[in-house]
Design a protein around this motif. Structure first.
Motif, PDB file in Angstrom:
ATOM      1  N   HIS A 144      40.505  40.944  28.777  1.00 44.34           N
ATOM      2  CA  HIS A 144      40.080  39.704  29.430  1.00 44.34           C
ATOM      3  C   HIS A 144      38.846  39.975  30.281  1.00 44.34           C
ATOM      4  N   ASP A 146      36.235  40.441  33.273  1.00 47.11           N
ATOM      5  CA  ASP A 146      36.338  40.939  34.641  1.00 47.11           C
ATOM      6  C   ASP A 146      36.110  39.780  35.614  1.00 47.11           C
ATOM      7  N   SER A 148      34.373  39.594  38.109  1.00 46.85           N
ATOM      8  CA  SER A 148      32.984  39.522  38.581  1.00 46.85           C
ATOM      9  C   SER A 148      32.124  38.603  37.724  1.00 46.85           C
TER      10      SER A 148
END
Length: 251
Positions: A144, A146, A148
């Motif tokens: 999946h 990140d 960020s």
């Protein structure tokens, strides 16, 4: 053909690599006879809603169902709900965890409250109608994004593997998803949107709770009341009931 339950008359195409399964499917539309699934084991230019890039690592699921619908564009668009219901059915069939999966308006599937799958409808037009419909589906089977790279305020993303420990191959997932979608498609064409609306609401996330819906320029706050017969989000705001046809929803 793969699997005993594969829907009759539906093509099954597995691509080692493609730019985007939606783009590939729409390119194939003029020569195809009947519905067809296109599974890309690797995508080089996957995309999500609002033309956002969609991370497509090998081992995740990226597929498109190509259809030639006959209804009005407004009715055709309601197939996103059929796709969401089929996705949930496939997840439940493969994991045995019905309580873990819920549906987020307009077109995401959640696993333990975090995003595990998304749906993107794209179409080519013929006059005032729809010539070909591509129902693109991305599932985080093993990986999946990140946090960020996620939009501020967006739900976190998870993978099926990280949350459940269940490892599913993309081809296996397709063989569960295709018959599940075929059942909802048959119901939609025979009975219209009403049974899909009822089923979707039975599994909807955050009904009766405060949410935030962001349209192009406006953000609306209110309680998620229901979806109407056109698939619009119905929000109870300080100034009354509001029907929203398209928005980004934040919990």
């Amino acid at each position: 053909m793969s699997g005993q339950d594969w829907p009759e008359g539906t093509g099954r195409h597995v691509l080692a690599v493609t730019d985007s399964t939606n783009a590939h499917a729409l390119r194939e539309a003029p020569v195809l006879q009947g519905p067809a699934w296109f599974l890309g084991l690797e995508q080089t230019a996957g995309r999500g809603r609002r033309a956002r890039a969609w991370a497509s690592p090998r081992g995740n699921f990226h597929a498109t169902l190509l259809l030639a619908p006959t209804e009005s564009p407004e009715q055709v668009a309601l197939r996103s709900f059929a796709a969401a219901l089929a996705l949930r059915d496939a997840f439940v069939a493969l994991t045995g965890l019905p309580a873990a999966f819920s549906l987020k308006w307009p077109n995401d599937v959640l696993l333990n409250g975090a995003k595990v799958a998304g749906i993107l409808l794209e179409a080519t037009s013929a006059g005032a109608g729809v010539q070909a419909l591509a129902i693109g589906i991305g599932v985080n089977l093993i990986a999946h994004p990140d946090p960020s790279v996620m939009e501020a305020g967006a739900l976190p993303a998870v993978s099926l593997l990280s949350e459940t420990g269940v490892r599913i191959a993309p081809e296996t997932f397709l063989d569960a998803l295709a018959p599940a979608y075929a059942r909802w498609e048959a119901m939609f064409t025979a009975q219209g949107f009403a049974p899909l609306r009822a089923a979707w609401l039975a599994h909807a996330a955050k009904i009766g709770e405060p949410i935030r819906a962001r349209t192009g320029k406006d953000t609306h706050f209110g309680v998620f009341d229901t979806i109407d017969s056109q698939g619009n989000l119905i929000l109870l705001t300080a100034t009354g009931r509001l029907a929203i046809p398209a928005a980004e929803v934040f919990f």
